[in-house]
Design an enzyme around this catalytic site. Structure first.
Site, PDB file in Angstrom:
ATOM      1  N   ASP A   1     -25.057 -84.017 -87.121  1.00  0.00           N
ATOM      2  CA  ASP A   1     -25.492 -85.027 -85.957  1.00  0.00           C
ATOM      3  C   ASP A   1     -26.793 -85.406 -86.568  1.00  0.00           C
ATOM      4  O   ASP A   1     -27.409 -86.516 -86.336  1.00  0.00           O
ATOM      5  CB  ASP A   1     -25.915 -84.027 -84.543  1.00  0.00           C
ATOM      6  CG  ASP A   1     -24.476 -83.761 -83.900  1.00  0.00           C
ATOM      7  OD1 ASP A   1     -23.910 -84.973 -83.690  1.00  0.00           O
ATOM      8  OD2 ASP A   1     -24.012 -82.814 -83.839  1.00  0.00           O
TER       9      ASP A   1
ATOM     10  N   ARG B   1     -26.456-109.407-102.806  1.00  0.00           N
ATOM     11  CA  ARG B   1     -27.144-109.884-101.408  1.00  0.00           C
ATOM     12  C   ARG B   1     -27.485-111.258-101.217  1.00  0.00           C
ATOM     13  O   ARG B   1     -28.161-111.549-102.269  1.00  0.00           O
ATOM     14  CB  ARG B   1     -28.205-108.661-101.205  1.00  0.00           C
ATOM     15  CG  ARG B   1     -27.635-107.156-100.756  1.00  0.00           C
ATOM     16  CD  ARG B   1     -29.012-106.468-101.221  1.00  0.00           C
ATOM     17  NE  ARG B   1     -28.630-104.945-101.341  1.00  0.00           N
ATOM     18  CZ  ARG B   1     -28.304-104.344-102.319  1.00  0.00           C
ATOM     19  NH1 ARG B   1     -28.192-104.908-103.438  1.00  0.00           N
ATOM     20  NH2 ARG B   1     -28.013-103.224-102.276  1.00  0.00           N
TER      21      ARG B   1
END
Length: 753
Positions: free
Chosen positions: A633, A431
Site C-alpha cells: 500500500d 518520448r
C-alpha cells in the site's frame, strides 16, 4: 580622306570640351569631399579622449578588440580536433545498435580498481547508474558502458586530475575505440584559455559534458549536462522555492546578480560590464574582485567601491526576492548559478554566447529562461520589463518543474542522460517533446506504456479527453482446497453488479485455477489465472483485505475516480507523520482529520500506475513489497504521489463488519480496480499493491505496525524525500446523511449499516 580625319578630330575635341564643361564641377566637388572625408577621419576623436567624448567607463577598464587571453579561432579549432578526432560521429555511425537488441538497454559500469582515485561527484554518478533500472553487472548484457576512471575534472592544475587516462582506457578489452561508451565531464581545459581539451582521445564515445560549446557539440550524439557542485544531493534533493501563495509573480527586485568579477582573462568582458545596468533600486548588480591569489595585483579603481557594495546584500535573499537572475558565463560557459536560479524560481537570464544548454535535445528552454546576448547587455533591463506578468508566472512555474524533474539531484541528472540515449535507440518509441516539458516529465512518462499523451491519466484535461466509462476489476484469491470460498463468491457477485464493471480478472495463488463450473454466475466476463503455488506475486499485485463492498460503493467511487483519473480513489485511509524523537517517519491508522494514504485493497487507479510500478521501480523495492505485505500500500501511494504531487481521495465507506476468514486459509480476496485502455477490456491488471492493516493491539498487530514504519522509511530513503501529501478531503454523495427522503438520494444504501 583628309576631310574625314578632320571631322573625326573635331568630334573628339568637342566631346572633351563638353565633358569638361558639364562634368568638371562634379569632378571638383568629388575631389573636395574626398579630401574632407579623409581629414574628418583623421580628426575623429579617440574613444579614450575625455576632452572630446565622455566615456561611461574608465580608460583602464577598456579592453582592446583583440583580447590576448582569448584563444584565436585557429587555436580553438586545433584544440577541438585534438579532442574530437571523430567529430562527425552520430548514433548511426559510431554506436553499435546490435549490442542492445538481445537484452535491451542495459548499462554496465567498469569495476573500480584498488586505490583508484574517485571524486565525490563521480562516485555519486556511478551510484546513480547502479541504482537505475537499467544497470546490469554482466558486461555481456550491456548496451552502454561507463568508465570507472574519474573523468569529471580535466583541468591539469586541479588536484582531482587523473593522469594517463589514454593508457588506461586502451588497456580495457571492452573499450573498442570508445563505441557504446558514455564519458562524463564537468571541467575541461585550464588557465588561461579554458579550451575543451580533455587530455585523452574519447574515440567514438558519447560525451556527457557541462559547459558545452555549440560548435563542438555533436547533435544527436553528445549530451549537454548542467554543472553541479560536489554537495549536490545524491537523490531526492530540496524542493523549489515557489509556493502556491507566491502570487503575484512580481517581487522586490526585477533583475539581480551577485558574484565574482574577473579582472583579466576569458569571461572578464561580460562580468566587467555588469555594473552598467545597476540602478540600486529594482536592478541590483554586485561584483567583487576578492578572489584568486593575486587579485590585488590586477585591481582597478572600481574594486574598492564594488567590494563595499558587495557585502551589503545577502545572496540567498536576492534569489528569494528577485524575478530575474542574470547567469553570465564564468571562465567556462556554465556556472553553478544556473541551477541555483532554477531552484529559487528566479528566471535565468543567460549571458553565455555559444552555450549548448543542458538537455536541450529534450527540454524547451524558451519556456523557462531568457537567452540573451553578451554584446547586448544594456538591452536586457528593457527586455525583461516587457515580459507580461502572466508569462512571468508561467516561466517561474516551469523553472520549478524542470528543477524537480531533472536537476534537483545527481540521480535525476544521470537518469535523464540515460533516458535521452535510450530514446535515440528506438525513435519510434521515444518520448515526444511535450512529454519532456509537461508534468510529471519524461522520467515518469514511460514510452513503454505509450508515446501518445492522451493515454496517460495526468494529460486527460490538457487534451480534452476523459477516462473510459468502464473498469476492469482485479481480484487476487487463495484457497487451499482449490475452490472459491463463500467470501470470494460474494465479492465477485458484488463487483459484477456494478453498472460500470467491464470484466473481472481473478489471480489464483495455486498451480491451477478452480474449474469454470465452480465460479459464480456473473453478467460480465470472468477470467481466472493461476499464479503458481508458493508465489506471492507481491512484486506486481495487491494483497487484499477482507471487506466486501456493495455495488453502490463501487459505483460512487468509480464516478469520483473519473473526475480525478490521476489519483488513487478508495475507502480505508491512513496517514504519515514525522516523529521528532526517533527522527524517522511514522505511520498511523488512527482516525484523524488528515490522510495521505488510501489502502489499495479496495481502490481505483489508472492502469498506468501498475505499469509504472512494475517497470519504473527497481527490483529491490519490488522485492521489499513482495516480502512485506504491509509495504505494498505504502509503495503504491508514494509512487503515485511522486508522479502527481497530489494526495489520494477518500470516498464514503459504508460501515460494516469485516469477514472473519480462517487464518489457515489465508484468503484475502479483494483487489484493486482500474481503467481498461481506451474503453477496451484488457487482461492487463490495471492496479496494484494493497494490504490489510491490523489493529496495533497485541503482538501480531505491533509487528504489522512496525513493518509499516520500516517500509515507509525505506521507500522514502530510495525516493530521497517524502512524496506523500496530507489532505483533509473526503467526498460524499450529494444529500449524504441529509434528513430528506430516501427517494431523492442516488446512493441510499451507503447510509444503511
Amino acid at each position: 580622306m583628309q576631310t574625314r580625319k578632320k571631322y573625326i578630330f573635331l568630334t573628339f575635341l568637342a566631346s572633351w570640351l563638353l565633358l569638361f564643361f558639364f562634368g568638371g564641377d562634379q569632378l571638383r566637388r568629388f575631389v573636395f569631399f574626398s579630401g574632407r572625408k579623409a581629414e574628418s577621419r583623421r580628426n575623429w576623436p579617440r574613444w579614450t579622449d575625455r576632452s572630446l567624448l565622455k566615456s561611461f567607463a574608465a580608460p583602464e577598464e577598456l579592453q582592446s578588440d583583440e583580447d590576448p587571453a582569448l584563444p584565436s579561432p585557429r587555436e580553438r579549432r586545433a584544440a577541438w580536433l585534438n579532442v574530437y578526432k571523430n567529430s562527425r560521429c552520430r548514433m548511426e555511425t559510431c554506436f553499435d545498435f546490435s549490442r542492445c537488441e538481445k537484452h535491451g538497454f542495459k548499462v554496465f559500469t567498469y569495476p573500480r580498481e584498488r586505490d583508484q582515485p574517485l571524486s565525490e561527484s563521480y562516485g555519486k554518478i556511478l551510484t546513480s547508474i547502479q541504482r537505475s533500472r537499467y544497470y546490469t553487472p554482466n558486461p555481456e548484457e550491456a548496451c552502454l558502458f561507463i568508465l570507472s576512471i574519474d573523468t569529471l575534472d580535466r583541468d591539469h592544475l586541479s588536484g582531482q586530475y587523473v593522469r594517463n587516462v589514454d593508457e588506461q582506457i586502451r588497456s580495457f578489452p571492452l573499450w573498442n575505440g570508445g563505441r557504446n561508451h558514455l564519458i562524463f565531464n564537468l571541467y575541461a581545459g585550464t588557465w588561461p584559455n579554458y579550451t575543451e581539451e580533455l587530455g585523452f582521445d574519447i574515440g567514438h564515445a558519447i560525451l556527457a559534458k557541462a559547459s558545452f560549446y555549440t560548435q563542438t557539440f555533436r547533435p544527436g550524439f553528445d549530451i549537454s549536462i548542467p554543472l553541479f557542485p560536489k554537495d549536490h544531493p545524491q537523490r531526492g534533493g530540496e524542493k523549489g522555492w515557489l509556493y502556491q501563495d507566491s502570487i503575484p509573480p512580481k517581487k522586490k527586485y526585477l533583475l539581480v546578480f551577485k558574484g565574482k568579477r574577473y579582472l583579466t582573462g576569458i569571461g572578464s568582458g561580460t562580468r566587467n560590464a555588469l555594473h552598467h545596468i545597476h540602478n540600486g533600486h529594482d536592478i541590483v548588480s554586485l561584483t567583487t574582485c576578492k578572489h584568486g591569489k593575486d587579485w590585488e595585483k590586477h585591481k582597478d579603481t572600481r574594486c574598492d567601491r564594488d567590494n563595499v557594495d558587495y557585502e551589503k546584500f545577502d545572496y540567498q535573499e536576492l534569489l528569494h526576492n528577485s524575478t530575474f537572475c542574470i547567469v553570465p558565463r564564468g571562465r567556462r560557459l556554465g556556472s553553478f548559478r544556473f541551477l541555483e536560479a532554477l531552484q529559487a524560481a528566479c528566471i535565468p537570464v543567460l549571458l553565455s554566447d555559444g552555450w549548448e544548454l543542458p538537455f536541450a535535445e529534450a527540454i524547451d528552454w524558451g519556456k523557462a529562461a531568457v537567452v540573451g546576448n553578451e554584446r547586448l547587455l544594456l538591452q536586457i533591463p528593457s527586455a525583461v520589463r516587457c515580459i507580461h506578468p502572466e508569462r512571468v508566472l508561467a516561466f517561474q512555474q516551469q523553472t520549478q518543474f524542470l528543477w524537480d524533474a531533472y536537476f534537483s539531484s545527481v540521480d535525476k541528472i544521470v537518469h535523464t542522460t540515460l533516458e535521452i540515449i535510450k530514446d535515440r535507440l528506438l525513435p519510434h518509441r521515444s518520448r515526444s517533446r511535450f512529454l519532456w516539458n509537461a508534468l510529471p516529465g519524461g522520467l515518469l512518462a514511460l514510452p513503454e506504456f505509450s508515446t501518445h499523451p492522451g493515454n496517460f491519466p495526468f494529460y486527460y484535461l490538457q487534451h480534452g479527453s476523459s477516462p473510459s466509462e468502464k473498469f476492469t476489476a482485479f481480484i487476487r484469491a487463495a484457497s487451499p482446497a482449490g475452490s472459491p470460498s463463500q467470501s470470494i463468491f460474494r465479492l465477485i457477485q458484488s463487483v459484477s453488479a456494478s453498472q460500470f464493471c467491464a470484466q473481472i480478472l481473478v489471480l489464483w495463488s495455486s498451480e491451477k485455477p478452480p474449474p469454470s463450473g465452480k465460479w459464480p454466475q456473473t453478467t460480465v466476463p470472468l477470467t481466472g489465472t493461476a499464479l503458481g503455488e508458493g508465489r506471492s506475486g507481491g512484486d506486481r499485485f495487491p494483497q487484499p483485505s477482507d471487506t466486501v463492498p456493495i455495488p453502490s460503493q463501487v459505483d460512487f467511487a468509480f464516478v469520483v475516480w473519473r473526475s480525478f483519473p490521476e489519483r488513487i480513489v478508495g475507502f480505508p485511509a491512513r496517514s504519515h507523520f514525522w516523529d521528532p524523537e526517533q527522527r524517522r517517519w511514522g505511520y498511523t491508522s488512527q482516525w484523524t482529520n488528515e490522510l495521505s494514504i488510501v489502502l489499495t485493497a479496495a481502490a481505483f487507479y489508472h492502469r498506468y500506475y501498475h505499469s509504472l510500478f512494475t517497470t519504473y521501480l527497481p527490483a529491490g523495492l519490488r522485492e521489499l513489497a513482495g516480502g512485506l505485505a504491509a509495504c505494498e500500500d505504502i509503495l503504491m501511494n508514494v509512487l503515485v504521489a511522486a508522479v502527481t504531487k497530489l494526495p489520494p481521495i477518500k470516498v464514503t465507506q459504508r460501515k460494516q463488519h469485516k469477514e472473519n476468514v480462517p487464518q489457515q486459509v489465508g484468503c484475502r480476496e479483494w483487489g484493486g480496480c482500474g481503467d481498461p485502455p481506451g474503453g477496451e477490456w484488457s487482461p492487463s491488471p490495471p492496479c496494484s499493491p494493497p494490504t490489510k492493516v491490523k489493529d496495533t493491539a497485541g503482538t501480531a498487530g505491533g509487528r504489522s505496525f512496525s513493518q509499516h514504519q520500516d517500509c515507509l522509511n525505506q521507500v522514502v530513503d530510495w525516493f530521497g524525500s517524502m512524496p506523500l501529501v496530507l489532505s483533509q478531503l473526503r467526498l460524499d454523495p450529494v444529500l449524504f446523511k441529509d434528513q430528506v427522503s430516501v427517494l431523492r438520494k442516488k446512493y441510499p444504501r451507503l447510509e444503511r449499516p
